[in-house]
Design an enzyme around this catalytic site. Structure first.
Site, PDB file in Angstrom:
ATOM      1  N   ASP A 158      23.543  79.642  10.523  1.00 58.99           N
ATOM      2  CA  ASP A 158      24.020  78.301  10.190  1.00 58.99           C
ATOM      3  C   ASP A 158      24.364  78.336   8.698  1.00 58.99           C
ATOM      4  OD1 ASP A 158      24.265  75.670   9.421  1.00 58.99           O
ATOM      5  OD2 ASP A 158      22.517  74.950  10.523  1.00 58.99           O
ATOM      6  N   GLU A 194      39.577  64.210  25.529  1.00 62.80           N
ATOM      7  CA  GLU A 194      38.515  65.058  26.112  1.00 62.80           C
ATOM      8  C   GLU A 194      39.108  66.362  26.620  1.00 62.80           C
ATOM      9  OE1 GLU A 194      36.580  62.811  29.136  1.00 62.80           O
ATOM     10  OE2 GLU A 194      35.326  61.725  27.721  1.00 62.80           O
ATOM     11  N   ARG A 229      33.269  64.986   7.170  1.00 65.98           N
ATOM     12  CA  ARG A 229      31.971  65.231   7.813  1.00 65.98           C
ATOM     13  C   ARG A 229      32.215  65.776   9.211  1.00 65.98           C
ATOM     14  NH1 ARG A 229      28.744  63.075   4.472  1.00 65.98           N
ATOM     15  NH2 ARG A 229      26.999  63.902   5.626  1.00 65.98           N
ATOM     16  N   THR A 262      28.632  73.067   8.835  1.00 66.17           N
ATOM     17  CA  THR A 262      29.227  71.752   8.618  1.00 66.17           C
ATOM     18  C   THR A 262      30.519  71.996   7.847  1.00 66.17           C
ATOM     19  OG1 THR A 262      28.035  71.509   6.542  1.00 66.17           O
ATOM     20  CG2 THR A 262      27.015  70.526   8.478  1.00 66.17           C
ATOM     21  N   TYR A 318      42.211  59.387  22.678  1.00 67.35           N
ATOM     22  CA  TYR A 318      41.199  60.082  23.491  1.00 67.35           C
ATOM     23  C   TYR A 318      41.726  61.442  23.892  1.00 67.35           C
ATOM     24  CZ  TYR A 318      36.687  58.257  24.763  1.00 67.35           C
ATOM     25  OH  TYR A 318      35.370  57.938  24.748  1.00 67.35           O
ATOM     26  N   LYS A 372      30.113  70.118   3.112  1.00 64.44           N
ATOM     27  CA  LYS A 372      29.289  70.411   1.929  1.00 64.44           C
ATOM     28  C   LYS A 372      30.157  71.229   0.954  1.00 64.44           C
ATOM     29  CE  LYS A 372      25.235  70.773   4.951  1.00 64.44           C
ATOM     30  NZ  LYS A 372      24.957  69.428   5.361  1.00 64.44           N
TER      31      LYS A 372
END
Ligand code: PLP
Length: 426
Positions: free
Chosen positions: A193, A49, A228, A219, A47, A222
């Site tokens: 984008d 954060e 991903r 992203t 974790y 691709k």
């Protein structure tokens, strides 16, 4: 504990499907073995954060190093001055930009979804269209190219606060300079984008939107060939105060607004295993071999478009400048929907997706087009000669959508072609 046979059998079957099939989905690719390894590593247990050096959990000193390397590498790759590598996906990256730049109900402008725009650029069923006021710009019905004059007219009339460039199914280069000028005329923030062409941009083969846009999202999975996920970037001179104030009255910089829009604004703990895999992919993209790969992606896409055109197919916009080829089926096969074509191609182990074409009269569930792309098949070693064979296969299937024998014969040839082509070059 016993291995979960049920799930690992499914994974083995998917592995075989990917290996034996011909992957032509424009938004997919095959990551390297080391990207997979980083994703499947113990970093998934942590974790973290917050951001490197400012976490809400102890024990983050090691993952901090991986996240810092990911940030530095992606900045170098795109010539960015600032980066956030935490968005879990492209849509999450876009959501964070909306959250940082707009108030609910504010107006923004993106490419019409039925002409290539992405869901997160204003679909009425997506946060972007539900929470904000979406206005669209369009492509010219004749040329299939973005109509910048009409975009400017619409912007002057509607005065959007944000203008989005970039799309999911647009095979031509963008005029980012013109879009920035339009944004400046109406006082809008200009965001690009670049999810689809990011790898081609990283390789220097397409114009870099970082030179023009205030904010760039992408992203990583691709053309960029990483795990991903999403990223947000900014260029040199855009991190000035934007007039937003914190509760204590200080002006906040855009980078601070974006960081807090990702966490805690729209996400919780970052996926440090995926961030490490992003770092590995960015490192790969910085190698000279990545440029060679991207050049082949481009050459293959052009060869595929030409081979299909030579067979009499209509390609939206007449060709391609990137990795994507959009087939308009209406002329050659007026009765055939994109949905039927997709099903027949999948039966032949050729994976592509149905797509709306500009001014399509069919619904997004039926469509009149098929979107093809070359990133994944190029990773497996495809060359231009193979592209003519791919066009033959596609043609044979589309002419025989209900002839299962003809499709089975194509499938055998596809499987024979793909079997010796490795998924992992390394
Ligand atoms: C232009 C564009 N932006 C954003 C996304 C969303 O990415 P993700 O599926 O990672 O949320 C996509 C996905 O196809 C896309 O094409």
């Amino acid at each position: 504990m016993e291995k979960d046979k049920q799930i690992f059998d499914i994974i083995a079957r998917e592995d075989a499907r990917q290996h034996m099939g011909m992957e032509l989905i424009a938004s997919e690719n095959f990551v390297s073995h080391q990207v997979l390894e980083a994703m499947g590593s113990c970093l998934t247990n942590k974790y973290a954060e917050g951001y490197p050096g400012k976490r809400y959990y102890g024990g983050c000193q090691v993952v901090d190093e991986a996240e810092t390397i990911a940030i530095e590498r992606v900045k170098k790759l795109f010539g960015a001055a600032w980066a956030n590598v935490q968005p879990h996906s492209g849509a999450q990256a876009n959501m964070a930009v909306f959250m940082a730049c707009l108030k609910p109900g504010d107006k923004f402008m993106g490419l019409n979804l039925s002409q290539g725009g992405h869901l997160s650029h204003g679909s009425p069923v997506n946060f972007s269209g539900l929470v904000f006021d979406a206005v669209e710009y369009n492509v010219d019905p004749e040329t299939g190219l973005v109509d910048y004059d009409k975009m400017e007219e619409t912007a002057l009339r509607e005065r959007p606060r944000l203008i989005i460039g970039g799309a999911s199914a647009y095979s031509r280069e963008w005029d980012y300079a013109r879009m920035r000028a339009i944004a400046d005329r109406v006082g809008a923030i200009f965001m690009v984008d670049m999810a689809h062409p990011a790898g081609l941009i990283a390789a220097g083969l397409l114009d870099n939107p970082l030179k023009y846009a205030h904010i760039v999202t992408s992203t990583t999975h691709k053309t960029l060939r990483g795990p991903r996920g999403g990223i947000i970037l900014m260029g040199e001179d855009f991190d000035n105060p934007w007039g937003k104030t914190t509760p204590k009255g200080q002006l906040k910089t855009m980078s601070a607004l974006l960081d807090s829009a990702v966490f805690p604004g729209t996400q919780g703990g970052p996926l440090e295993n995926v961030i490490a895999a992003k770092a590995v992919a960015f490192g790969e993209a910085l190698q000279p071999s990545f440029k060679t790969y991207q050049q082949q992606v481009l050459v293959n896409a052009r060869a595929l478009a030409k081979a299909l055109k030579d067979k009499g197919y209509k390609i939206v916009s007449g060709g391609t400048d990137n990795h994507c080829v959009l087939l308009d089926l209406r002329e050659n096969f007026p009765e055939l929907t994109g949905k039927q074509a997709e099903r027949a191609l999948v039966e032949a182990d050729i994976t592509a997706n149905k797509n709306m074409v500009p001014y399509d009269t069919r619904s997004p569930f039926q469509t009149s087009g098929i979107r093809l792309g070359t990133p994944a098949i190029t990773t497996r070693g495809a060359d231009v000669i193979m592209m003519t064979v791919v066009a033959d296969f596609i043609d044979e299937v589309l002419r025989n959508v209900d002839n299962h024998e003809a499709i089975a014969s194509v499938r055998e040839q596809v499987n024979a072609m793909m079997a010796p082509m490795p998924i992992f070059a390394d």
